[in-house]
Design a protein around this motif. Structure first.
Motif, PDB file in Angstrom:
ATOM      1  N   GLU A   1      40.432  57.743  41.072  1.00 15.57           N
ATOM      2  CA  GLU A   1      40.220  58.701  42.164  1.00 15.57           C
ATOM      3  C   GLU A   1      39.373  58.042  43.251  1.00 15.57           C
ATOM      4  O   GLU A   1      38.354  57.423  42.979  1.00 15.57           O
ATOM      5  CB  GLU A   1      39.495  59.920  41.602  1.00 15.57           C
ATOM      6  CG  GLU A   1      39.126  60.945  42.628  1.00 15.57           C
ATOM      7  CD  GLU A   1      38.325  62.085  42.013  1.00 15.57           C
ATOM      8  OE1 GLU A   1      37.316  62.443  42.617  1.00 15.57           O
ATOM      9  OE2 GLU A   1      38.707  62.571  40.940  1.00 15.57           O
ATOM     10  N   SER A   2      39.794  58.180  44.505  1.00 16.47           N
ATOM     11  CA  SER A   2      39.003  57.617  45.599  1.00 16.47           C
ATOM     12  C   SER A   2      37.870  58.581  45.960  1.00 16.47           C
ATOM     13  O   SER A   2      38.001  59.787  45.831  1.00 16.47           O
ATOM     14  CB  SER A   2      39.885  57.362  46.817  1.00 16.47           C
ATOM     15  OG  SER A   2      40.383  58.574  47.302  1.00 16.47           O
ATOM     16  N   HIS A   3      36.773  58.019  46.374  1.00 20.40           N
ATOM     17  CA  HIS A   3      35.600  58.813  46.717  1.00 20.40           C
ATOM     18  C   HIS A   3      35.284  58.632  48.198  1.00 20.40           C
ATOM     19  O   HIS A   3      35.374  57.536  48.733  1.00 20.40           O
ATOM     20  CB  HIS A   3      34.400  58.385  45.877  1.00 20.40           C
ATOM     21  CG  HIS A   3      34.599  58.620  44.418  1.00 20.40           C
ATOM     22  ND1 HIS A   3      34.434  59.857  43.850  1.00 20.40           N
ATOM     23  CD2 HIS A   3      34.962  57.796  43.424  1.00 20.40           C
ATOM     24  CE1 HIS A   3      34.687  59.776  42.567  1.00 20.40           C
ATOM     25  NE2 HIS A   3      35.011  58.524  42.274  1.00 20.40           N
ATOM     26  N   SER A   4      34.887  59.706  48.809  1.00 20.98           N
ATOM     27  CA  SER A   4      34.553  59.686  50.228  1.00 20.98           C
ATOM     28  C   SER A   4      33.242  58.944  50.459  1.00 20.98           C
ATOM     29  O   SER A   4      32.260  59.153  49.749  1.00 20.98           O
ATOM     30  CB  SER A   4      34.423  61.128  50.730  1.00 20.98           C
ATOM     31  OG  SER A   4      33.829  61.155  51.992  1.00 20.98           O
TER      32      SER A   4
ATOM     33  N   ARG B   1      30.590  61.454  51.447  1.00 26.17           N
ATOM     34  CA  ARG B   1      30.053  62.166  50.292  1.00 26.17           C
ATOM     35  C   ARG B   1      29.076  61.289  49.517  1.00 26.17           C
ATOM     36  O   ARG B   1      28.025  61.761  49.064  1.00 26.17           O
ATOM     37  CB  ARG B   1      31.196  62.617  49.388  1.00 26.17           C
ATOM     38  CG  ARG B   1      30.751  63.604  48.334  1.00 26.17           C
ATOM     39  CD  ARG B   1      31.939  64.207  47.647  1.00 26.17           C
ATOM     40  NE  ARG B   1      32.238  63.409  46.462  1.00 26.17           N
ATOM     41  CZ  ARG B   1      33.250  63.614  45.666  1.00 26.17           C
ATOM     42  NH1 ARG B   1      34.118  64.567  45.942  1.00 26.17           N
ATOM     43  NH2 ARG B   1      33.439  62.868  44.615  1.00 26.17           N
ATOM     44  N   SER B   2      29.380  60.008  49.388  1.00 28.69           N
ATOM     45  CA  SER B   2      28.477  59.096  48.689  1.00 28.69           C
ATOM     46  C   SER B   2      27.158  58.944  49.447  1.00 28.69           C
ATOM     47  O   SER B   2      26.081  58.969  48.848  1.00 28.69           O
ATOM     48  CB  SER B   2      29.144  57.726  48.500  1.00 28.69           C
ATOM     49  OG  SER B   2      30.216  57.831  47.598  1.00 28.69           O
TER      50      SER B   2
ATOM     51  N   THR C   1      25.139  62.028  48.970  1.00 32.42           N
ATOM     52  CA  THR C   1      24.488  62.025  47.651  1.00 32.42           C
ATOM     53  C   THR C   1      23.230  61.180  47.671  1.00 32.42           C
ATOM     54  O   THR C   1      22.182  61.593  47.164  1.00 32.42           O
ATOM     55  CB  THR C   1      25.470  61.495  46.580  1.00 32.42           C
ATOM     56  OG1 THR C   1      26.622  62.332  46.558  1.00 32.42           O
ATOM     57  CG2 THR C   1      24.827  61.460  45.212  1.00 32.42           C
TER      58      THR C   1
ATOM     59  N   ALA D   1      26.157  56.432  43.294  1.00 29.43           N
ATOM     60  CA  ALA D   1      26.737  56.565  44.635  1.00 29.43           C
ATOM     61  C   ALA D   1      26.770  55.215  45.354  1.00 29.43           C
ATOM     62  O   ALA D   1      27.749  54.896  46.041  1.00 29.43           O
ATOM     63  CB  ALA D   1      25.936  57.583  45.452  1.00 29.43           C
TER      64      ALA D   1
ATOM     65  N   ARG E   1      29.642  53.197  44.045  1.00 34.23           N
ATOM     66  CA  ARG E   1      30.907  53.678  44.627  1.00 34.23           C
ATOM     67  C   ARG E   1      31.086  53.151  46.043  1.00 34.23           C
ATOM     68  O   ARG E   1      32.192  52.790  46.443  1.00 34.23           O
ATOM     69  CB  ARG E   1      30.949  55.195  44.635  1.00 34.23           C
ATOM     70  CG  ARG E   1      31.202  55.780  43.293  1.00 34.23           C
ATOM     71  CD  ARG E   1      31.277  57.273  43.370  1.00 34.23           C
ATOM     72  NE  ARG E   1      31.550  57.837  42.065  1.00 34.23           N
ATOM     73  CZ  ARG E   1      31.418  59.115  41.766  1.00 34.23           C
ATOM     74  NH1 ARG E   1      31.029  59.962  42.692  1.00 34.23           N
ATOM     75  NH2 ARG E   1      31.666  59.548  40.561  1.00 34.23           N
TER      76      ARG E   1
ATOM     77  N   SER F   1      34.111  50.703  47.315  1.00 30.05           N
ATOM     78  CA  SER F   1      35.001  51.065  48.419  1.00 30.05           C
ATOM     79  C   SER F   1      34.954  50.012  49.523  1.00 30.05           C
ATOM     80  O   SER F   1      35.931  49.822  50.236  1.00 30.05           O
ATOM     81  CB  SER F   1      34.647  52.438  48.982  1.00 30.05           C
ATOM     82  OG  SER F   1      33.408  52.417  49.651  1.00 30.05           O
TER      83      SER F   1
END
Length: 63
Positions: free
Chosen positions: A3-6, A9-10, A13, A51, A54, A58
């Motif tokens: 799943e890709s994470h924004s 959003r990271s 966090t 975070a 992640r 990315s």
């Protein structure tokens, strides 16, 4: 596929848990540290590191 994470959003966090840790430290200095304060700071550090990892993933992922 994972799943890709924004990235937003990271970063949100990281900012939120940094604020939580800073406020916990301020309260601990004012009123003394308790076991709960240390647990909150440890959990916050774990979430911040997650975070940041992640964000690093990315950044290194090819577009």
């Amino acid at each position: 596929m994972a799943e890709s994470h924004s990235r937003v959003r990271s970063w949100g966090t990281v900012a939120a848990f940094t604020l939580i840790i800073a406020l916990t430290i301020a309260e601990g200095v004012d009123e003394g540290f308790s076991v709960w304060d240390w647990l909150i700071m440890a959990a916050g550090a774990v979430f911040i590191l997650q975070a940041l990892l992640r964000l690093k993933e990315s950044r290194s992922r090819p577009s």
